[in-house]
Design a protein around this motif. Structure first.
Motif, PDB file in Angstrom:
ATOM      1  N   ARG A 155       0.876  -1.127   0.127  1.00  0.00           N
ATOM      2  CA  ARG A 155       0.030  -0.124   0.096  1.00  0.00           C
ATOM      3  C   ARG A 155       0.807   1.288  -0.068  1.00  0.00           C
ATOM      4  O   ARG A 155       1.556   1.469   1.006  1.00  0.00           O
ATOM      5  N   VAL A 156       0.777   2.029  -0.906  1.00  0.00           N
ATOM      6  CA  VAL A 156       1.396   3.478  -1.164  1.00  0.00           C
ATOM      7  C   VAL A 156       0.599   4.657  -1.000  1.00  0.00           C
ATOM      8  O   VAL A 156      -0.529   4.510  -1.554  1.00  0.00           O
ATOM      9  N   TYR A 157       0.874   5.122   0.396  1.00  0.00           N
ATOM     10  CA  TYR A 157      -0.150   6.204   0.803  1.00  0.00           C
ATOM     11  C   TYR A 157       0.193   7.572   0.392  1.00  0.00           C
ATOM     12  O   TYR A 157      -0.799   8.225   0.267  1.00  0.00           O
ATOM     13  N   GLY A 158       1.550   7.755  -0.287  1.00  0.00           N
ATOM     14  CA  GLY A 158       1.682   8.991  -0.827  1.00  0.00           C
ATOM     15  C   GLY A 158       3.132   9.137  -1.563  1.00  0.00           C
ATOM     16  O   GLY A 158       3.908   8.248  -0.810  1.00  0.00           O
ATOM     17  N   VAL A 159       3.205  10.071  -2.491  1.00  0.00           N
ATOM     18  CA  VAL A 159       4.349  10.282  -3.217  1.00  0.00           C
ATOM     19  C   VAL A 159       4.418  11.562  -3.173  1.00  0.00           C
ATOM     20  O   VAL A 159       3.432  12.368  -3.710  1.00  0.00           O
ATOM     21  N   LYS A 160       5.569  12.210  -2.980  1.00  0.00           N
ATOM     22  CA  LYS A 160       5.920  13.563  -3.026  1.00  0.00           C
ATOM     23  C   LYS A 160       7.243  13.922  -3.571  1.00  0.00           C
ATOM     24  O   LYS A 160       8.237  13.437  -3.103  1.00  0.00           O
ATOM     25  N   VAL A 161       7.469  14.838  -4.539  1.00  0.00           N
ATOM     26  CA  VAL A 161       8.501  15.426  -5.057  1.00  0.00           C
ATOM     27  C   VAL A 161       8.473  16.905  -4.976  1.00  0.00           C
ATOM     28  O   VAL A 161       7.640  17.640  -5.143  1.00  0.00           O
ATOM     29  N   GLU A 162       9.577  17.458  -4.342  1.00  0.00           N
ATOM     30  CA  GLU A 162       9.860  18.754  -3.895  1.00  0.00           C
ATOM     31  C   GLU A 162      11.479  19.075  -3.951  1.00  0.00           C
ATOM     32  O   GLU A 162      12.180  18.289  -3.531  1.00  0.00           O
ATOM     33  N   THR A 163      11.452  20.612  -4.463  1.00  0.00           N
ATOM     34  CA  THR A 163      12.991  20.907  -4.435  1.00  0.00           C
ATOM     35  C   THR A 163      12.819  21.547  -3.189  1.00  0.00           C
ATOM     36  O   THR A 163      12.336  22.431  -2.787  1.00  0.00           O
ATOM     37  N   VAL A 164      13.809  21.149  -2.257  1.00  0.00           N
ATOM     38  CA  VAL A 164      14.179  21.630  -0.740  1.00  0.00           C
ATOM     39  C   VAL A 164      15.317  22.824  -0.957  1.00  0.00           C
ATOM     40  O   VAL A 164      16.120  22.232  -0.850  1.00  0.00           O
ATOM     41  N   SER A 165      14.728  23.894  -0.877  1.00  0.00           N
ATOM     42  CA  SER A 165      15.853  24.920  -1.083  1.00  0.00           C
ATOM     43  C   SER A 165      16.887  24.996  -0.180  1.00  0.00           C
ATOM     44  O   SER A 165      17.929  24.923  -0.503  1.00  0.00           O
ATOM     45  N   GLU A 166      16.545  24.618   1.196  1.00  0.00           N
ATOM     46  CA  GLU A 166      17.401  24.774   1.967  1.00  0.00           C
ATOM     47  C   GLU A 166      18.347  23.549   2.236  1.00  0.00           C
ATOM     48  O   GLU A 166      19.517  23.862   2.667  1.00  0.00           O
ATOM     49  N   LEU A 167      18.103  22.527   1.270  1.00  0.00           N
ATOM     50  CA  LEU A 167      18.918  21.542   1.442  1.00  0.00           C
ATOM     51  C   LEU A 167      19.578  21.208   0.077  1.00  0.00           C
ATOM     52  O   LEU A 167      20.222  20.510  -0.349  1.00  0.00           O
ATOM     53  N   ALA A 168      19.754  22.442  -0.765  1.00  0.00           N
ATOM     54  CA  ALA A 168      20.291  22.394  -1.970  1.00  0.00           C
ATOM     55  C   ALA A 168      21.671  22.497  -2.133  1.00  0.00           C
ATOM     56  O   ALA A 168      22.204  23.393  -2.705  1.00  0.00           O
ATOM     57  N   THR A 169      22.221  21.915  -1.123  1.00  0.00           N
ATOM     58  CA  THR A 169      23.965  21.899  -1.184  1.00  0.00           C
ATOM     59  C   THR A 169      24.395  20.448  -1.166  1.00  0.00           C
ATOM     60  O   THR A 169      23.689  19.522  -1.281  1.00  0.00           O
ATOM     61  N   TRP A 170      25.866  20.625  -1.181  1.00  0.00           N
ATOM     62  CA  TRP A 170      26.364  19.071  -1.190  1.00  0.00           C
ATOM     63  C   TRP A 170      26.314  18.413   0.274  1.00  0.00           C
ATOM     64  O   TRP A 170      26.484  16.932   0.065  1.00  0.00           O
ATOM     65  N   TYR A 171      25.957  18.899   1.225  1.00  0.00           N
ATOM     66  CA  TYR A 171      25.752  18.388   2.548  1.00  0.00           C
ATOM     67  C   TYR A 171      24.546  18.516   3.264  1.00  0.00           C
ATOM     68  O   TYR A 171      24.334  17.708   4.385  1.00  0.00           O
ATOM     69  N   GLY A 172      23.600  18.853   2.458  1.00  0.00           N
ATOM     70  CA  GLY A 172      22.153  18.702   3.004  1.00  0.00           C
ATOM     71  C   GLY A 172      22.047  18.967   4.376  1.00  0.00           C
ATOM     72  O   GLY A 172      22.166  19.998   4.918  1.00  0.00           O
ATOM     73  N   THR A 173      21.600  17.993   5.126  1.00  0.00           N
ATOM     74  CA  THR A 173      20.841  18.274   6.707  1.00  0.00           C
ATOM     75  C   THR A 173      22.332  17.970   7.578  1.00  0.00           C
ATOM     76  O   THR A 173      22.150  18.166   8.946  1.00  0.00           O
ATOM     77  N   ALA A 174      23.289  18.181   7.242  1.00  0.00           N
ATOM     78  CA  ALA A 174      24.832  18.209   7.930  1.00  0.00           C
ATOM     79  C   ALA A 174      24.811  19.227   8.973  1.00  0.00           C
ATOM     80  O   ALA A 174      24.428  20.461   8.776  1.00  0.00           O
ATOM     81  N   GLU A 175      25.249  18.848  10.159  1.00  0.00           N
ATOM     82  CA  GLU A 175      25.491  20.114  11.275  1.00  0.00           C
ATOM     83  C   GLU A 175      26.971  20.099  11.329  1.00  0.00           C
ATOM     84  O   GLU A 175      27.283  21.245  11.764  1.00  0.00           O
ATOM     85  N   VAL A 176      27.826  19.464  10.863  1.00  0.00           N
ATOM     86  CA  VAL A 176      29.235  19.758  10.587  1.00  0.00           C
ATOM     87  C   VAL A 176      29.628  19.060   8.969  1.00  0.00           C
ATOM     88  O   VAL A 176      29.250  18.044   8.506  1.00  0.00           O
ATOM     89  N   ALA A 177      29.899  20.440   8.196  1.00  0.00           N
ATOM     90  CA  ALA A 177      30.541  20.066   6.763  1.00  0.00           C
ATOM     91  C   ALA A 177      31.586  20.698   6.343  1.00  0.00           C
ATOM     92  O   ALA A 177      31.447  21.966   6.756  1.00  0.00           O
TER      93      ALA A 177
END
Length: 690
Positions: free
Chosen positions: A266-288
């Motif tokens: 069962r697939v409840y949802g699919v979402k495609v989105e450009t997350v501008s805050e994560l548009a980097t080579w390190y994404g969600t990193a706290e140290v990069a």
């Protein structure tokens, strides 16, 4: 232009009609439905089991998309069975009689008459064809392909991927047998094993693209092994290699179900989105830090995480990466939270000498370190200034004249270390020492200008990404105990006993077996190996709220060890009437090195045993060892916990889309027939919450 969308499957669609329809935003649903086995109902996509297993035959895709940093796909789904695999079943002349007999609660004649007048006969042609394809009579001459990788989610290199494990940036689910499922991610040319023991519960799968590769995340219900509860997502892997420019977001299934049992994804949802805050080579990193440039390491702050502290030796940045200028050099950064994922690129020009990563750094006398050189990988723990080797692997080592990728996963309890996507030592560490320490860094044994460290990134154990939300999976727990029974009053039969709290009277509701309180504190099934319980037996009490109940009981399986002929089939029952109830029970047996929690459904007067749902739980329970079983049920949705760990979710409408929610009129304890009968399980500390 990469088009964002959210597909939550609001409009029903008949089998074989989904591919070619559009989302609410007008995005075309592409993919492949070779056997016309994809449908939409109850606001979820449904994959039916394939008759002929294989990749490229069943799946949904969206796109095409151009690789862009921060472009993400988020999918919330329930894989029908995480240990789905293509395998041979018994000869058909053995399967059909068992199907006719069912759970042996009524005559074959009555079952046939009921079945003919019920909706259970829907899909019988597909069932028989699937059995024929996998039965021993056929596979003897036409062997089934060996398929254990059953689900792929993420970014594919083509609309119809025939080899999804070899291209794109995907998450893969692999069957493992006793441990149920294994979660893997595509890292370079390998599949990185995140963990084994993925249970049959809804999971968020998230893949965020980068210019090279992607970052992978996952989440689930509360108390699920290996995954945090949504909205928290666990960073689980980094790929820094894939450069496929044209991609498709989607979900593909190669095989569904096990040993001829029917299951539905069962697939409840699919979402495609450009997350501008994560548009980097390190994404969600706290140290990069790319670790490139010129001058000393400390001359330039990290891109994320502030300044480095060189606690020993020295480091110099170069355009190619970081090198040590002294022996025994170490640099530390201090993120805001304990770190759960570290990724480091190690470029080796010639003979590699020792380099490593540091984590759980508290101070110079307390930290963990993973070293690697041309001969081995080893892990050290420094605690109170004393150094100890935790393990050494000579099968894993740095490869010269190439780029090596080192990454580490740490959820605070279990540590996994990977070199080029391969789990070092083929195992993980279970260790909580210094788990709350936050410091991370790099270390080098001796100066070597032929080894460069690049692109260091450290991510917290969990993150939240609101832009990728698809809603919270069903979860409910009772708060107040309404009924409790400690079974301390001895009684020859549980029937007629009044509960300790709630003043409800137990009634024998099903079966010919007996449960008695022969010693204070335990209601025991009156059975032995020589004289097992005679089929399904249940004792129930009335329940006041037909729309929800949360039931917990401690179960003591019979025997003391495998090999004694004991069988555990104890569990719980939720009862509307004689024609409508569900049983959730233990399956513990001699002949299989593993255990499961199984669910059997009697709906509209008929029980189809080959629609039973289960989750393999490894060695979570054992002969003679008490464990807690807890089930929360609202008449349609239910979750199952074993020893406070969530191991199974299902909705009745996942199994039978035509059914209505049950009314919970009674509930209680049960021992089930499941290819064998119970030999003396015990129940204690029974609780019902609302």
């Amino acid at each position: 232009m990469n088009q964002s969308f959210t597909d939550k499957f609001q409009v029903d669609c008949a089998k074989g009609k989904t591919i070619g329809t559009k989302t609410m935003e007008g995005v075309l649903r592409k993919g492949k439905d070779q056997e016309k086995a994809i449908a939409i109902d109850h606001q979820a996509l449904r994959f039916l089991p394939l008759i002929k297993p294989g990749w490229g035959r069943q799946g949904i895709a969206y796109g095409k998309y151009q690789r862009t940093q921060g472009l993400a796909v988020s999918v919330l789904l329930l894989n029908g069975h995480n240990t789905s695999q293509a395998e041979t079943i018994e000869w058909l002349y053995k399967r059909i009689p068992q199907w006719l007999k069912g759970s042996k609660t009524e005559s074959i004649g009555k079952r046939i008459v009921t079945w003919l007048g019920s909706q259970h006969k829907q899909g019988i042609a597909r069932r028989i064809l699937a059995w024929l394809r996998m039965t021993a009579e056929v596979t003897k001459f036409f062997p089934l392909p060996k398929i254990d990788d059953n689900l792929a989610v993420g970014w594919f290199s083509s609309e119809i991927p025939y080899f999804p494990t070899q291209a794109g940036n995907n998450l893969i689910v692999r069957a493992t047998g006793a441990e149920n499922g294994e979660l893997l991610t595509k890292v370079a040319s390998n599949l990185l094993s995140v963990f084994r023991g993925l249970q049959n519960v809804p999971v968020y799968y998230v893949v965020i693209l980068r210019d090279k590769g992607a970052a992978y995340y996952a989440s689930s219900l509360p108390l699920v092994y290996g995954l945090p509860a949504y909205p928290h997502l666990r960073p689980i892997a980094i790929d820094a290699v894939d450069t496929q420019t044209t991609l498709y977001a989607g979900v593909y299934q190669s095989v569904l179900g096990q040993i001829g049992f029917r299951a539905y994804t069962r697939v409840y949802g699919v979402k495609v989105e450009t997350v501008s805050e994560l548009a980097t080579w390190y994404g969600t990193a706290e140290v990069a830090d790319s670790l490139t440039g010129t001058g000393n390491l400390t001359d330039i702050a990290a891109e994320v995480g502030g300044n480095w502290e060189v606690v020993a030796g020295g480091f110099r940045r170069t355009p190619q990466g970081l090198i040590a200028t002294q022996s025994n050099s170490m640099a530390i950064a201090q993120p805001q939270n304990p770190i759960g994922l570290i990724h480091l690129k190690i470029e080796c020009k010639s003979s590699p000498t020792g380099v490593g990563i540091v984590w759980r750094w508290q101070d110079a006398d307390n930290y963990w370190c993973c070293w690697q050189d041309k001969q081995r990988v080893w892990v050290e723990l420094v605690e109170a200034g004393s150094k100890q080797d935790i393990f050494v692997s000579t099968k894993d080592y740095l490869t010269p004249q190439t780029v090596n990728y080192l990454q580490l996963l740490d959820d605070g309890e279990e540590i996994r270390i990977y070199l080029d996507g391969k789990l070092i030592g083929d195992n993980f560490l279970r260790d909580k020492r210094l788990a709350s320490a936050k410091g991370v860094g790099v270390t080098v044994l001796e100066p070597n200008e032929q080894i460069y460290l690049e692109d260091f990134e450290a991510h917290p154990r969990t993150v939240t990404i609101e832009e990728l939300d698809l809603g919270i999976p069903w979860w409910r727990e009772g708060k107040e105990i309404k009924i409790q029974d400690d079974f301390k009053t001895c009684k020859e039969d549980l029937d007629g006993k009044t509960t300790s709290i709630g003043n409800q009277v137990w009634t024998k509701t099903l079966g010919k077996g007996a449960i008695a309180i022969t010693q204070p504190g335990i209601a025991k099934v009156q059975a032995t190996v020589q004289d097992p319980n005679p089929g399904r037996t249940a004792y129930t009490i009335p329940w006041h709220d037909p729309s929800f109940a949360d039931v917990e009981v401690t179960i003591s399986p019979p025997g003391k060890a495998r090999g004694q002929g004991e069988k555990g089939r104890a569990g719980l029952i939720f009862w509307q009437d004689l024609d409508n109830y569900i049983i959730i029970n233990t399956w513990l047996d001699d002949f299989y090195e593993g255990e499961s929690i199984s669910c059997f459904f009697r709906i509209a007067g008929f029980e189809e045993v080959y629609d039973a749902v289960w989750s393999n739980i490894g060695t979570a329970i054992a002969f003679g060892q008490p464990y807690t079983l807890r089930v929360a049920f609202d008449g349609n949705n239910y979750t199952v916990q074993v020893n406070n760990q969530t191991v199974l979710y299902r909705a009745l409408t996942d199994v039978y889309p035509w059914t209505q929610a049950l009314k919970i009129n009674r509930l209680g304890v049960a021992v089930n027939w499941e290819w064998g009968d119970d030999t003396g399980s015990g129940f204690s500390d029974f609780k019902v919450r609302s």
